[in-house]
Design a protein around this motif. Structure first.
Motif, PDB file in Angstrom:
ATOM      1  N   ASP A 134      26.065  46.851  65.711  1.00 21.06           N
ATOM      2  CA  ASP A 134      25.159  46.581  64.587  1.00 21.06           C
ATOM      3  C   ASP A 134      24.381  45.296  64.847  1.00 21.06           C
ATOM      4  OD1 ASP A 134      27.411  45.004  64.430  1.00 21.06           O
ATOM      5  OD2 ASP A 134      27.451  44.980  62.232  1.00 21.06           O
ATOM      6  N   SER A 189      13.834  47.378  62.688  1.00 18.83           N
ATOM      7  CA  SER A 189      14.934  47.420  61.730  1.00 18.83           C
ATOM      8  C   SER A 189      15.647  46.084  61.726  1.00 18.83           C
ATOM      9  CB  SER A 189      15.923  48.532  62.086  1.00 18.83           C
ATOM     10  OG  SER A 189      15.289  49.798  62.083  1.00 18.83           O
ATOM     11  N   ARG A 237      18.966  43.974  60.114  1.00 19.48           N
ATOM     12  CA  ARG A 237      20.227  44.104  59.399  1.00 19.48           C
ATOM     13  C   ARG A 237      20.180  43.284  58.118  1.00 19.48           C
ATOM     14  NH1 ARG A 237      23.794  42.048  62.991  1.00 19.48           N
ATOM     15  NH2 ARG A 237      24.159  40.146  61.791  1.00 19.48           N
ATOM     16  N   TYR A 252      20.528  48.323  56.913  1.00 17.17           N
ATOM     17  CA  TYR A 252      19.298  47.865  57.562  1.00 17.17           C
ATOM     18  C   TYR A 252      18.102  48.172  56.678  1.00 17.17           C
ATOM     19  CZ  TYR A 252      21.549  47.142  62.134  1.00 17.17           C
ATOM     20  OH  TYR A 252      22.337  46.686  63.160  1.00 17.17           O
TER      21      TYR A 252
END
Length: 685
Positions: free
Chosen positions: A586, A639, A641, A666
């Motif tokens: 991530d 994108s 987080r 996200y």
């Protein structure tokens, strides 16, 4: 200008858009400052959005440009013109700071009057920029000689005349080994051996630290207490800042991409400096090539790229110029600078008070200095292309704030670093070890051999960390092998890729995920047994692994980063990316678009900002990478987080509202821009 002039500018505000106004003017130039007009001097800078101009008290020729009775005053400067004082007053009247420049180790006047003060090499030849005294070039002064006092007298006069100063820029400050009689006597007093090259270098560092301490103490008395900008010693390696920051209030990074630094220099050095938390400005130049290329301008796109890159790394901007001897700024230069600084000024409010966010640390050997060699530059390029948000740190850095650590081939893993990495791993951090960094002991950096050969083991057989996903580590026999990649997006599994450089043998531990296995050739290539043009074709896979991941550690048994620097094979970058995907599933940012796209993240009190910088330097001469145009981004997915949905998402400085989606982890947007640099500003609570 009268002694005790009061600077009405705010010394606590760090300059943002600066000009370094070179004025190295030889003694044979007759009409210095002839056309200087204090009433109009500052206007071009003000129109170009410049808030600080570094002006000259003393140049490389050793001449002075202010009112003084010292004989070094430039002979071509009119006796009734106090050029520096009038420049400072004109700039201050326009609300522009005026730090003062003095050249240190290059001083042609002093070298001519006192040739015994020039540094001497191991053959007792004088140290010069050119091999022959019959070539135009600078002599290099020895700061262990009485020249150190000579310079102190000049600095003292400048400080008395101009206090309180906006800052002092001391140039040409590298550690210069010397075998002058003063240096030899000094080394013997310190118990050092003048015949030992390492001792000469140690003494040169000692001399530098002593003059920095001395001159800094002088300058500090001429600074307002609240000043954030003080004295800066240009030419010192930034990797020495953890020790040398005691002499500084701020940092400056000189790096002209076309002047020998290259476009990989700033991303490496900026990432090393910014974790130190010191105010930092960087400057490139308006020159087509380097300093002294006075009659050539670079394209606007190149200057925009360089200054946008500075902003994205949390630095303030600077551009180098050379003032004509007659003292009038060139309109074309400030039209160019102003067109770029206008963009930077529009961007600054969105990152005001922000900090660059990084989640990966690249651990480098500070002994390599600002020329970090193949493995570190390969790492920087690969990580940038993978959109990884990372800092460059020394082995002694606090790693606790990072989610992962990458240790490249040229970083020795001694006992201290090994233990610190083990503690970091026990605390939950992920680790990537490449090549010799897998073994506790050390490396011989490729940089020491010009960056053209692989890093070699220099001892050590014990694993650098407990719990590695591989075992049986040992130097492998010389000869080419191939990599069969498994589960690496974008790399065919049925096409073995050549592996450049030396490697370690390694076998996967039970439970480890293997991303690349070693494939042997039919036979080793030699002068009397070979096949084809380059290397013997791959034959069969072996039990050896080249990259395995397990237990929060990625073990890379081949010199992946060094090879990526030297050969640029896309599978090398994809292999590193696949390993990081396993360790950091991530990441802070994901972004599509062209591979050259650079992303950095800045967090303010109210927003997270993703810089998107898109320019492509191209090699157009044997030595120059040039930039002519921005590279448009078209419908590029980005994108970030973010735990909660944002309040708004805009593309700045254009002010364009962006459609966005939030999936719970996200925020996703798509970006189209032709400007080369833009910022996705995600406003949130």
């Amino acid at each position: 200008m009268t002694q005790g002039h009061v600077n009405a500018l705010n010394p606590a505000r760090f300059p943002r858009r600066t000009v370094h106004l070179d004025f190295h003017t030889g003694p044979d130039v007759p009409d210095v400052g002839r056309d200087f007009d204090p009433a109009t001097f500052a206007q071009p800078f003000r129109d170009a959005h410049v808030d600080s101009v570094t002006v000259f008290a003393k140049c490389h020729h050793g001449h002075l440009y202010y009112g003084t009775d010292r004989p070094e005053r430039h002979p071509g400067l009119s006796p009734d013109l106090d050029l520096l004082a009038e420049q400072v007053d004109a700039l201050h009247a326009a609300g522009i700071r005026a730090p003062i420049y003095l050249s240190l180790q290059v001083d042609e006047y002093a070298a001519r009057e006192h040739p015994e003060w020039v540094a001497h090499d191991e053959n007792l030849k004088i140290a010069r920029w050119t091999p022959s005294a019959l070539e135009a070039g600078w002599n290099i002064l020895d700061l262990s000689s009485p020249y150190a006092d000579y310079f102190a007298d000049q600095l003292d006069e400048v400080l008395r005349r101009f206090a309180p100063v906006d800052g002092i820029f001391v140039d040409m400050c590298w550690s210069q080994p010397s075998l002058s009689r003063w240096a030899v006597d000094g080394m013997r007093r310190e118990g050092l051996d003048p015949a030992d090259a390492d001792h000469r270098m140690r003494y040169a560092d000692l001399v530098a630290h002593r003059y920095m301490a001395r001159y800094t103490a002088m300058v500090e008395k001429a600074l307002p207490p609240e000043a954030v900008q003080g004295v800066y010693y240009n030419g010192r390696p930034k990797t020495g800042l953890p020790k040398e920051r005691q002499f500084l209030r701020h940092v400056e990074i000189e790096g002209l991409p076309t002047g020998g630094w290259g476009y990989a220099f700033l991303p490496y050095v900026a990432r090393f400096v910014r974790p130190l938390g010191m105010p930092t400005l960087s400057h490139t130049g308006r020159f087509h090539e380097s300093w002294g290329d006075n009659a050539a301008l670079k394209p606007r796109a190149a200057l925009l790229y360089e200054n946008s890159q500075m902003l994205s790394h949390g630095l303030t901007s600077g551009v180098g110029d050379v003032l004509h001897p007659r003292g009038v700024p060139a309109p074309a230069v400030y039209e160019l600078i102003g067109s770029v600084y206008g963009h930077i000024a529009r961007c600054e409010p969105f990152v005001e008070g922000g900090r660059v966010v990084s989640e990966v640390a690249l651990v480098v050997d500070p002994g390599l200095g600002d020329r970090p060699g193949a493995s570190n530059i390969g790492a920087v390029r690969a990580l940038q292309q993978l959109r990884v948000q990372f800092d460059v740190v020394p082995p002694t850095a606090d790693l606790a704030g990072y989610r992962a650590v990458v240790v490249p081939e040229s970083t020795p893993v001694d006992d201290d670093l090994s233990e610190r990495l083990a503690a970091y791993r026990r605390a939950g951090g992920a680790v990537v070890l490449v090549g010799p960094a897998l073994l506790r002991g050390g490396t011989e950096p490729a940089l020491l051999r010009g960056g053209t050969e692989p890093a070699l083991l220099r001892g050590g057989t014990e694993p650098a960390l407990p719990g590695l996903p591989v075992e049986g580590l040992a130097p492998a026999p010389a000869g080419e092998v191939f990599l069969a990649c498994e589960g690496v997006p974008g790399v065919p599994e049925d096409f073995p890729v050549i592996s450049h450089g030396s490697r370690l043998t390694a076998r996967a531990m039970p439970g480890a995920e293997v991303l690349a296995r070693v494939v042997a050739p039919y036979f080793p290539r030699s002068w009397d047994r070979f096949c084809g043009h380059s290397y013997t074709p791959p034959a069969d896979p072996t039990e050896e692994v080249a990259l395995a991941v397990g237990g929060g550690v990625a073990a890379v048994a081949v010199p992946l980063l060094e090879a990526f620097h030297d050969h640029g094979l896309e599978p090398y970058r994809r292999l590193l990316g696949a390993a990081l995907d396993r360790l950091l599933p991530d990441p802070l940012v994901r972004a599509g678009g062209p591979v050259h796209l650079e992303t950095t993240v800045v967090r303010t009190d109210t927003a997270t900002v993703v810089h998107l910088t898109s320019f492509v330097p191209s090699r157009e001469t044997p030595e120059l990478d040039l930039v002519h145009d921005p590279f448009p981004l078209v419908d590029v997915p980005v994108s970030l987080r973010l735990a909660a949905a944002p309040r708004s998402v805009r593309l700045q400085p254009a002010g364009q509202e962006l459609a966005w989606e939030h999936d719970g982890g996200y925020v996703h947007v798509r970006v189209t821009t032709a400007d080369g640099h833009a910022m996705v500003v995600v406003e949130h609570d």
